[in-house]
Enzyme design. Structure first.
Site, short mmCIF file in Angstrom:
data_model
loop_
_atom_site.label_atom_id
_atom_site.label_comp_id
_atom_site.label_asym_id
_atom_site.label_seq_id
_atom_site.Cartn_x
_atom_site.Cartn_y
_atom_site.Cartn_z
N GLU A 183 -4.44 30.93 20.29
CA GLU A 183 -4.84 30.07 19.16
C GLU A 183 -4.08 28.75 19.11
OE1 GLU A 183 -4.24 33.31 18.98
OE2 GLU A 183 -6.04 34.25 18.16
N ARG A 213 -3.28 39.20 20.04
CA ARG A 213 -3.13 39.43 21.48
C ARG A 213 -1.66 39.53 21.90
NH1 ARG A 213 -7.10 38.20 25.75
NH2 ARG A 213 -8.75 38.08 24.23
N ASP A 221 -9.23 27.87 15.49
CA ASP A 221 -8.47 27.90 16.74
C ASP A 221 -8.94 28.95 17.74
OD1 ASP A 221 -7.74 30.20 15.43
OD2 ASP A 221 -5.81 29.41 14.74
N HIS A 251 -3.92 42.81 15.04
CA HIS A 251 -4.80 42.67 16.22
C HIS A 251 -4.37 41.61 17.21
CE1 HIS A 251 -6.35 39.33 13.79
NE2 HIS A 251 -6.79 38.82 14.92
N GLU A 294 -10.03 22.99 9.17
CA GLU A 294 -8.72 23.68 9.28
C GLU A 294 -7.91 23.09 10.44
OE1 GLU A 294 -7.87 27.86 10.57
OE2 GLU A 294 -7.66 28.23 8.44
N HIS A 299 -9.54 46.63 14.39
CA HIS A 299 -10.26 45.60 15.14
C HIS A 299 -11.08 46.29 16.22
CE1 HIS A 299 -10.67 41.68 17.19
NE2 HIS A 299 -10.39 41.20 15.99
N1 UDP Z 1 -11.45 40.82 7.10
C1 UDP Z 1 -12.64 41.50 6.89
N2 UDP Z 1 -12.66 42.85 7.15
C2 UDP Z 1 -11.59 43.53 7.64
C3 UDP Z 1 -10.39 42.80 7.89
C4 UDP Z 1 -10.36 41.44 7.61
O1 UDP Z 1 -13.64 40.93 6.46
O2 UDP Z 1 -11.68 44.74 7.86
C5 UDP Z 1 -11.45 39.35 6.83
C6 UDP Z 1 -10.30 38.84 5.99
O3 UDP Z 1 -10.61 38.90 4.62
C7 UDP Z 1 -10.15 37.41 6.48
C8 UDP Z 1 -10.61 37.47 7.93
O4 UDP Z 1 -11.29 38.70 8.08
O5 UDP Z 1 -11.02 36.55 5.79
C9 UDP Z 1 -9.44 37.40 8.89
O6 UDP Z 1 -9.90 37.63 10.19
P1 UDP Z 1 -8.94 37.97 11.40
O7 UDP Z 1 -7.73 38.66 10.90
O8 UDP Z 1 -9.80 38.67 12.41
O9 UDP Z 1 -8.62 36.57 12.04
P2 UDP Z 1 -7.51 35.46 11.76
O10 UDP Z 1 -7.59 35.07 10.33
O11 UDP Z 1 -6.19 36.06 12.15
O12 UDP Z 1 -7.89 34.34 12.67
#
Ligand code: UDP
Length: 381
Positions: A134, A213, A98, A211, A120, A244
């Site tokens: 998203e 928005r 997304d 993180h 997904e 982040h």
């Molecule tokens: N993650 C990572 N390092 C970090 C924090 C998170 O590799 O310091 C990984 C986590 O294991 C997951 C992904 O990043 O697989 C999640 O990414 P994010 O939270 O940025 O995005 P969202 O899932 O909310 O779209």
């Protein structure tokens, strides 16, 4: 006859994590020519994941510009992809999740005449403003997609309710859980020795990722302040918060942590190192989508600091709690998990809510069917 061309396009860390198992599976089968195009939306974080999984992108659009607005980044992604596919369009383009990269790649692929495959697909919070952008991005992808790879039954139900033809939907599980399984069999040492000390030196670890928005300008600061106050009041607890890279997120987090040294701020951790920390955590406080899926798979209770979630399975199963971002609520919920062993135990059973680690072979089967390819190499059965 030449093999069909599948271009897998992504730009952020979570997309890189969730595309990696599918790229590996499609390349292993070799029934199509599979290329990887990265947009560069998240520069280092996606590069790190690609390197971890041994993926060298075929094309890097390198759109990232510090300080660019969402619309500027989106416009750069769209223009660069239109250029990439101007001479020859792929037979199919895979987009994941997304993000702006996913939404703009889906529309650019549709314009180019390629079939769009959405990995997904079907997650919905029901609120166009949360998570933003998203929820809008994933809704934009659905009408132009030919194949919707839904991670769960409820995601498939969302798509059917919007009028997507049932034959175009395949429930695969989430490839993020395939990636997690890979990670568990490839343990990594921490680059930062302070993390080894955290893992060995403290009884209980609260891992925090914030993180989103829609949490900027208030909610995020309240969550971080609640965590700081709660861990500081308990002598055996430490919190780790990988920040982040977004400068606005960093400023708000640093200000909210204040003077305490019991919330350790660090750079984003490499994917496999983050997973090691998550597996060791007493609980996680998060607004991340991917972390909401990973935590139950590892038996780690998740406090979801958002007002809505598109991942209701964790909440329904009792593995996660959707607690919003009010400071006193976050502090009370975290205190309950730290002080009430029974409450913690109830949320700590590892569960396969989002996948069994075999989503990529199922997704590859469905893609081969879409493209009329033999299933000779199928593992999914
Ligand atoms: N993650 C990572 N390092 C970090 C924090 C998170 O590799 O310091 C990984 C986590 O294991 C997951 C992904 O990043 O697989 C999640 O990414 P994010 O939270 O940025 O995005 P969202 O899932 O909310 O779209």
């Amino acid at each position: 006859m030449s093999r069909p061309w599948i271009d897998v396009v992504y730009g952020t860390r979570p997309e890189a994590v969730k595309c990696a198992p599918l790229v590996a599976e499609l390349r292993r089968r070799a029934s199509a020519r599979t290329t990887v195009t990265v947009t560069g939306q998240h520069r280092q974080m996606a590069d790190e994941v690609n390197a971890s999984f041994g993926i060298t992108p075929d094309v890097d659009l390198d759109v990232f510009r510090s300080g660019a607005s969402l619309a500027e980044t989106s416009s750069a992604i769209f223009g660069a992809l239109a250029h990439r596919w101007a001479e020859a369009a792929p037979d199919a383009v895979v987009v994941q999740g997304d993000t702006a990269s996913a939404a703009l790649a889906a529309v650019a692929a549709y314009y180019a005449g390629s079939r769009v495959i959405h990995l997904e697909a079907g997650l919905r919070s029901g609120d166009l403003r949360s998570p933003f952008p998203e929820e809008g991005n994933r809704r934009l992808i659905a009408p132009v997609a030919s194949l919707h790879l839904a991670p769960t039954d409820s995601a498939a139900a969302n798509l059917r309710a919007e009028g997507v033809a049932p034959d175009d939907i395949v429930v695969t599980g989430n490839t993020g859980i395939d990636a997690l399984h890979w990670q568990r069999t490839h343990p990594q040492r921490f680059d930062d020795p302070a993390m080894e000390e955290v893992v060995h030196g403290w009884d209980r670890l609260v891992l925090v990722t914030v993180h989103r928005r829609e949490s900027w300008g208030g909610p995020l600061a309240r969550v971080v302040a609640a965590v700081a106050e709660t861990v500081t009041a308990r002598s055996d607890v430490v919190a780790v918060l990988p920040m982040h890279p977004n400068p606005r997120v960093r400023r708000e987090v640093v200000a909210a942590v204040g003077e305490t040294d019991r919330v350790i701020l660090c750079e984003p951790l490499p994917y496999a190192q983050f997973g090691r920390l998550l597996a060791r955590a007493h609980c996680v406080v998060t607004d991340s989508g991917g972390v909401q899926e990973e935590a139950p798979a590892l038996g780690v209770p998740a406090l979801v600091v958002r007002d809505t979630t598109e991942r209701g399975e964790g909440v329904e199963a009792g593995a996660a709690r959707l607690i919003g971002t009010r400071r006193e609520v976050v502090a009370a919920e975290l205190a309950a998990l730290l002080d009430d062993p029974a409450a913690h135990a109830r949320m700590s059973r590892a569960r396969e809510l989002y996948g069994d680690g075999r989503a990529a072979p199922r997704a590859a089967d469905a893609i081969e069917r879409l493209l009329g390819l033999a299933r000779a190499h199928s593992l999914a059965g």
